[in-house]
Design a protein around this motif. Structure first.
Motif, PDB file in Angstrom:
ATOM      1  N   GLU A   1     -15.950   4.195 -10.962  1.00  0.00           N
ATOM      2  CA  GLU A   1     -15.041   4.538 -12.059  1.00  0.00           C
ATOM      3  C   GLU A   1     -15.027   6.059 -12.207  1.00  0.00           C
ATOM      4  N   GLY A   2     -13.859   6.615 -12.378  1.00  0.00           N
ATOM      5  CA  GLY A   2     -13.750   8.065 -12.536  1.00  0.00           C
ATOM      6  C   GLY A   2     -13.537   8.798 -11.240  1.00  0.00           C
ATOM      7  N   SER A   3     -13.662   8.122 -10.095  1.00  0.00           N
ATOM      8  CA  SER A   3     -13.414   8.790  -8.814  1.00  0.00           C
ATOM      9  C   SER A   3     -11.919   8.994  -8.628  1.00  0.00           C
ATOM     10  N   SER A   4     -11.558  10.158  -8.155  1.00  0.00           N
ATOM     11  CA  SER A   4     -10.128  10.447  -7.932  1.00  0.00           C
ATOM     12  C   SER A   4      -9.560   9.619  -6.787  1.00  0.00           C
ATOM     13  N   LEU A   5     -10.437   9.045  -5.951  1.00  0.00           N
ATOM     14  CA  LEU A   5      -9.985   8.248  -4.808  1.00  0.00           C
ATOM     15  C   LEU A   5     -10.160   6.751  -5.045  1.00  0.00           C
ATOM     16  N   LYS A   6     -10.475   6.347  -6.276  1.00  0.00           N
ATOM     17  CA  LYS A   6     -10.741   4.934  -6.559  1.00  0.00           C
ATOM     18  C   LYS A   6      -9.543   4.066  -6.167  1.00  0.00           C
ATOM     19  N   GLY A   7      -9.822   3.079  -5.301  1.00  0.00           N
ATOM     20  CA  GLY A   7      -8.796   2.135  -4.876  1.00  0.00           C
ATOM     21  C   GLY A   7      -7.796   2.678  -3.886  1.00  0.00           C
ATOM     22  N   LEU A   8      -7.971   3.907  -3.413  1.00  0.00           N
ATOM     23  CA  LEU A   8      -6.992   4.509  -2.506  1.00  0.00           C
ATOM     24  C   LEU A   8      -7.389   4.422  -1.031  1.00  0.00           C
ATOM     25  N   LEU A   9      -8.629   4.038  -0.754  1.00  0.00           N
ATOM     26  CA  LEU A   9      -9.105   3.990   0.625  1.00  0.00           C
ATOM     27  C   LEU A   9      -9.012   2.568   1.163  1.00  0.00           C
ATOM     28  N   ILE A  10      -8.353   2.410   2.297  1.00  0.00           N
ATOM     29  CA  ILE A  10      -8.133   1.090   2.894  1.00  0.00           C
ATOM     30  C   ILE A  10      -9.428   0.604   3.545  1.00  0.00           C
ATOM     31  N   THR A  11      -9.951  -0.526   3.055  1.00  0.00           N
ATOM     32  CA  THR A  11     -11.145  -1.136   3.641  1.00  0.00           C
ATOM     33  C   THR A  11     -10.887  -2.631   3.791  1.00  0.00           C
ATOM     34  N   GLN A  12     -11.895  -3.362   4.312  1.00  0.00           N
ATOM     35  CA  GLN A  12     -11.730  -4.803   4.479  1.00  0.00           C
ATOM     36  C   GLN A  12     -11.517  -5.492   3.142  1.00  0.00           C
ATOM     37  N   THR A  13     -12.148  -4.986   2.085  1.00  0.00           N
ATOM     38  CA  THR A  13     -12.014  -5.615   0.774  1.00  0.00           C
ATOM     39  C   THR A  13     -11.016  -4.897  -0.127  1.00  0.00           C
ATOM     40  N   CYS A  14     -10.396  -3.862   0.398  1.00  0.00           N
ATOM     41  CA  CYS A  14      -9.380  -3.117  -0.360  1.00  0.00           C
ATOM     42  C   CYS A  14      -8.196  -2.885   0.586  1.00  0.00           C
ATOM     43  N   PRO A  15      -7.361  -3.926   0.770  1.00  0.00           N
ATOM     44  CA  PRO A  15      -6.297  -3.858   1.781  1.00  0.00           C
ATOM     45  C   PRO A  15      -5.268  -2.772   1.486  1.00  0.00           C
ATOM     46  N   ALA A  16      -4.507  -2.455   2.521  1.00  0.00           N
ATOM     47  CA  ALA A  16      -3.476  -1.419   2.395  1.00  0.00           C
ATOM     48  C   ALA A  16      -2.377  -1.863   1.455  1.00  0.00           C
ATOM     49  N   ALA A  17      -1.835  -0.892   0.731  1.00  0.00           N
ATOM     50  CA  ALA A  17      -0.700  -1.156  -0.146  1.00  0.00           C
ATOM     51  C   ALA A  17       0.513  -1.525   0.694  1.00  0.00           C
ATOM     52  N   LYS A  18       1.363  -2.406   0.152  1.00  0.00           N
ATOM     53  CA  LYS A  18       2.584  -2.829   0.842  1.00  0.00           C
ATOM     54  C   LYS A  18       3.797  -2.327   0.071  1.00  0.00           C
ATOM     55  N   GLY A  19       4.724  -1.744   0.785  1.00  0.00           N
ATOM     56  CA  GLY A  19       5.935  -1.274   0.143  1.00  0.00           C
ATOM     57  C   GLY A  19       5.749   0.019  -0.613  1.00  0.00           C
ATOM     58  N   LYS A  20       6.845   0.572  -1.098  1.00  0.00           N
ATOM     59  CA  LYS A  20       6.806   1.872  -1.767  1.00  0.00           C
ATOM     60  C   LYS A  20       6.020   1.837  -3.071  1.00  0.00           C
ATOM     61  N   GLU A  21       6.020   0.699  -3.735  1.00  0.00           N
ATOM     62  CA  GLU A  21       5.366   0.625  -5.040  1.00  0.00           C
ATOM     63  C   GLU A  21       4.008  -0.070  -4.973  1.00  0.00           C
TER      64      GLU A  21
END
Length: 538
Positions: free
Chosen positions: A351-371
């Motif tokens: 929590e508080g990390s500027s990169l939270k949820g932005l790094l693609i990993t096995q448990t944090c898949p890549a975002a799909k689409g522009k939004e």
């Protein structure tokens, strides 16, 4: 220099056959037979030496005779020694020779004296049983024969036989990896007269070295089973009836005549790199889990080799995500990635990390689409961030922090502040798909991470060892107008380059990083010199 040739000389004996026979068979006394057996078992070049005939090849046919050195005088012995040495030098005219004498002093001393008088270089005379009487020699040689016999005896290994399908049996057992060359070899793939033979690839030396280093560590654990194919000379002796498709017993494996000999009954289907590492490791032994099957069909061996080695390797991202949870020793290549993997996990989850949820990993898949449809927000590949952090840990800001004893918390905070400053400097390019913004692209991530190292270095020189987000924003402002993350062109010294043409290759990453670094240094040098006041200064 090549190793000396070993030549064994076996002294004749009084007890003989009563008819002509080859030198190897003529002498029948127990000491001669024991000497001869030892020489033949340990040396490739063996001769009989006779007080009457001198040097005798083993096949030379010899009449029975009654002649000894006793009563012949020193002159006879000296001449005998010189003639014997001359005979040997004619047989071995070049190189070094170790002459091993299996006989009493009356045979060895004339040869020692003749060698001392000669100008031969690299020749030696040795007496393996010097000083031992007849009884002691017989005891020593009997024990040596027993040890050799035990070494030639088939291996008898506790094993479990598992019948997987009708007639297809698998054997599970354990064996010291140091013993494997005694019964198994590698079937190297090659073509002979256009015909394909074997199936194994060459050893990968760097891989072997990494495994060896791990095996030499205190807490090494290798759960992967080595797979062997045995020909029909190997057999299973059951001790019990089968229950649940398996039965206990012993796997009997004949030994080869020498390490990796072509007569080995076993072939390594999978695990040759591990076995090479055990072979070279500075450990007394290393037991390995093994599985094996018995077949004389080389095609079946190759089939299993293909099946074992064609499985899909683990994704790098999964390995990286698992690394932070490990604690024991790992091979060097993975050990180097453990800290950067831990930093990536913290940056992506804290929590508080500027990169939270932005790094693609096995448990944090890549975002799909522009939004970022599907609820996923990750747009930066973990491998790109991993490489950026590895660079910094090798020779950058994180290297300096680690050397100063600052821990993971401080490193995560420093990197998070930097990327928070990146986000505020280019808000329109932040957290977008790499195809929409080169800020999220591998090239941009690595180039900006290298710029962080440069900024931290300059700030530290001015006395600011703990820069804030605002400090980093000030450093980034020096190059903000020159960046083309989402549109326009990069004004590289070699020529203009469209923003989306920059690729994540070593050459283009270096070009982008060099360009931003040079621009940053030039503009920083043009600004008035700054020095941060120390806390508490007036």
């Amino acid at each position: 220099m090549s190793a000396p040739i070993q030549v064994a000389l076996v002294g004749c004996g009084k007890a003989k056959l009563t008819h002509p026979a080859p030198a190897r068979d003529l002498y029948t006394g127990p000491l001669f037979r024991a000497h001869f057996a030892e020489a033949e078992a340990t040396t490739s070049h063996v001769y009989v030496v006779s007080a009457l005939h001198g040097l005798l090849p083993l096949a030379a046919r010899v009449e029975p005779y009654d002649f000894t050195f006793r009563g012949q005088g020193r002159d006879y012995s000296a001449a005998w020694g010189r003639l014997l040495l001359e005979s040997l030098t004619r047989l071995y005219p070049a190189g070094a020779v170790d002459v091993l004498v299996y006989a009493g002093r009356s045979y060895a001393e004339p040869l020692h004296d003749a060698l001392a008088e000669s100008s031969l270089a690299g020749w030696t005379v040795k007496e393996p049983l010097k000083g031992a009487g007849q009884g002691a020699r017989l005891r020593i040689l009997c024990e040596a024969r027993r040890v050799r016999a035990a070494a030639r005896a088939p291996l008898r290994l506790p094993a479990l036989e598992v019948e997987q399908t009708a007639g297809r049996r698998l054997y599970l057992f354990a064996v010291d990896g140091k013993q494997v060359p005694a019964f198994a070899t590698v079937s190297r793939v090659r073509r002979r007269a256009g015909v394909l033979e074997g199936y194994q690839r060459p050893e990968v030396l760097s891989h072997v070295a990494a495994i060896r280093s791990y095996m030499e560590s205190a807490a090494a654990l290798v759960p992967n089973a080595v797979v062997f194919a045995f020909d029909s000379r190997a057999r299973f002796e059951p001790l019990s009836e089968a229950t649940g498709g398996a039965r206990h017993g012993h796997l009997i494996i004949p030994r080869a005549v020498g390490p990796d000999a072509p007569d080995a009954p076993g072939f390594i289907v999978d695990g040759q790199q591990r076995l090479a590492a055990v072979r070279d490791a500075a450990v007394e032994s290393f037991p390995l889990a093994c599985t094996g099957f018995i077949t004389d069909d080389v095609g079946q061996q190759a089939e299993q080799f293909i099946l074992v080695n064609s499985t899909k390797p683990l994704p790098k991202g999964l390995i990286h995500e698992l690394l932070p949870s490990t604690h024991g020793a790992l091979p060097a290549a993975l050990e180097r990635k453990r800290l950067p993997a831990q930093l990536v996990a913290r940056l992506n989850l804290d929590e508080g990390s500027s990169l939270k949820g932005l790094l693609i990993t096995q448990t944090c898949p890549a975002a799909k689409g522009k939004e970022g449809k599907g609820g996923h927000t990750a747009v930066i590949k973990d491998t790109s961030m991993m490489q950026a952090l590895e660079d910094s840990l090798a020779d950058g800001a994180l290297f300096d922090m680690e050397r100063a004893g600052e821990g993971v918390d401080a490193m995560v905070a420093r990197v998070s502040l930097w990327w928070a400053a990146v986000a505020s400097t280019w808000p329109d390019a932040w957290a977008r798909q790499p195809k929409e913004s080169r800020l999220s692209h591998g090239a941009g991530v690595r180039a900006l991470s290298l710029l962080m190292d440069a900024a931290c270095q300059f700030l530290a020189q001015e006395g600011n060892a703990s820069p804030t987000q605002r400090d980093f924003e000030g450093e980034l402002s020096l190059v903000a107008d020159a960046c083309a993350w989402t549109s326009g062109e990069w004004a590289f010294p070699s020529g203009a380059r469209r923003w989306k043409d920059v690729q994540n290759t070593p050459k283009e990453v270096a070009q982008l990083a060099t360009h931003l670094g040079a621009l940053y240094r030039a503009r920083r040098a043009a600004k008035p010199h700054r020095r941060t006041r120390k806390a508490g200064a007036a």
